[in-house]
Design a protein around this motif. Sequence first.
Motif, mmCIF file in Angstrom:
data_model
loop_
_atom_site.group_PDB
_atom_site.id
_atom_site.type_symbol
_atom_site.label_atom_id
_atom_site.label_comp_id
_atom_site.label_asym_id
_atom_site.label_seq_id
_atom_site.Cartn_x
_atom_site.Cartn_y
_atom_site.Cartn_z
ATOM 1 N N UNK A 212 0.841 -1.205 0.000
ATOM 2 C CA UNK A 212 0.000 0.000 0.000
ATOM 3 C C UNK A 212 0.872 1.250 0.000
ATOM 4 N N UNK A 213 1.932 1.244 0.790
ATOM 5 C CA UNK A 213 2.842 2.386 0.829
ATOM 6 C C UNK A 213 3.507 2.628 -0.507
ATOM 7 N N UNK A 214 3.925 1.580 -1.178
ATOM 8 C CA UNK A 214 4.576 1.728 -2.481
ATOM 9 C C UNK A 214 3.580 2.183 -3.547
ATOM 10 N N UNK A 215 2.364 1.709 -3.475
ATOM 11 C CA UNK A 215 1.346 2.027 -4.475
ATOM 12 C C UNK A 215 0.910 3.484 -4.411
ATOM 13 N N UNK A 216 0.882 4.068 -3.265
ATOM 14 C CA UNK A 216 0.397 5.445 -3.120
ATOM 15 C C UNK A 216 1.232 6.451 -3.900
ATOM 16 N N UNK A 217 2.517 6.195 -4.101
ATOM 17 C CA UNK A 217 3.361 7.129 -4.826
ATOM 18 C C UNK A 217 2.963 7.214 -6.300
ATOM 19 N N UNK A 218 2.516 6.109 -6.902
ATOM 20 C CA UNK A 218 2.072 6.144 -8.293
ATOM 21 C C UNK A 218 0.839 7.018 -8.435
ATOM 22 N N UNK A 219 -0.102 6.857 -7.540
ATOM 23 C CA UNK A 219 -1.333 7.647 -7.615
ATOM 24 C C UNK A 219 -1.045 9.128 -7.402
ATOM 25 N N UNK A 220 -0.158 9.431 -6.510
ATOM 26 C CA UNK A 220 0.223 10.820 -6.271
ATOM 27 C C UNK A 220 0.915 11.406 -7.488
ATOM 28 N N UNK A 221 1.752 10.632 -8.159
ATOM 29 C CA UNK A 221 2.449 11.120 -9.348
ATOM 30 C C UNK A 221 1.470 11.471 -10.463
ATOM 31 N N UNK A 222 0.439 10.662 -10.649
ATOM 32 C CA UNK A 222 -0.568 10.955 -11.668
ATOM 33 C C UNK A 222 -1.304 12.244 -11.332
ATOM 34 N N UNK B 241 -2.350 17.851 -12.544
ATOM 35 C CA UNK B 241 -2.592 19.186 -11.978
ATOM 36 C C UNK B 241 -1.606 20.216 -12.523
ATOM 37 N N UNK B 242 -0.350 19.826 -12.683
ATOM 38 C CA UNK B 242 0.665 20.781 -13.132
ATOM 39 C C UNK B 242 0.680 20.992 -14.644
ATOM 40 N N UNK B 243 0.511 19.904 -15.405
ATOM 41 C CA UNK B 243 0.726 19.989 -16.848
ATOM 42 C C UNK B 243 -0.532 19.824 -17.688
ATOM 43 N N UNK B 244 -1.655 19.477 -17.080
ATOM 44 C CA UNK B 244 -2.893 19.285 -17.836
ATOM 45 C C UNK B 244 -3.033 17.863 -18.346
ATOM 46 N N UNK B 245 -4.246 17.553 -18.778
ATOM 47 C CA UNK B 245 -4.535 16.170 -19.181
ATOM 48 C C UNK B 245 -3.952 15.789 -20.530
ATOM 49 N N UNK B 246 -3.577 16.749 -21.347
ATOM 50 C CA UNK B 246 -3.056 16.432 -22.681
ATOM 51 C C UNK B 246 -1.535 16.450 -22.757
ATOM 52 N N UNK B 247 -0.863 16.620 -21.657
ATOM 53 C CA UNK B 247 0.598 16.732 -21.681
ATOM 54 C C UNK B 247 1.267 15.356 -21.721
ATOM 55 N N UNK B 248 2.482 15.283 -22.256
ATOM 56 C CA UNK B 248 3.235 14.024 -22.241
ATOM 57 C C UNK B 248 3.545 13.539 -20.816
#
Length: 66
Positions: free
Chosen positions: A12-22, A27-34
């Motif tokens: 669970x601890x390892x998985x949370x970082x992926x969700x946070x990265x998305x 939030x920073x680059x928009x949904x259409x960014x690479x």
Amino acid sequence: MSHDIAAPAGMIGASNFFELAVAVAIALFGTTSPAALATTVGVLTEVPVMLVLVKVANSTKGWFKS
């Protein structure tokens, strides 16, 4: 720590970082960014990796106190 607590807590601890990265990339680059696309693909690779980690955790059950 017993296996039934340690194994799920680690995953669970390892998985949370992926969700946070998305969330941060969108939030920073928009949904259409690479960057958002790359982090979404990263989450798709998370599932097979987590399944392998479950297999590893189950095979090391004897290493933990009962």
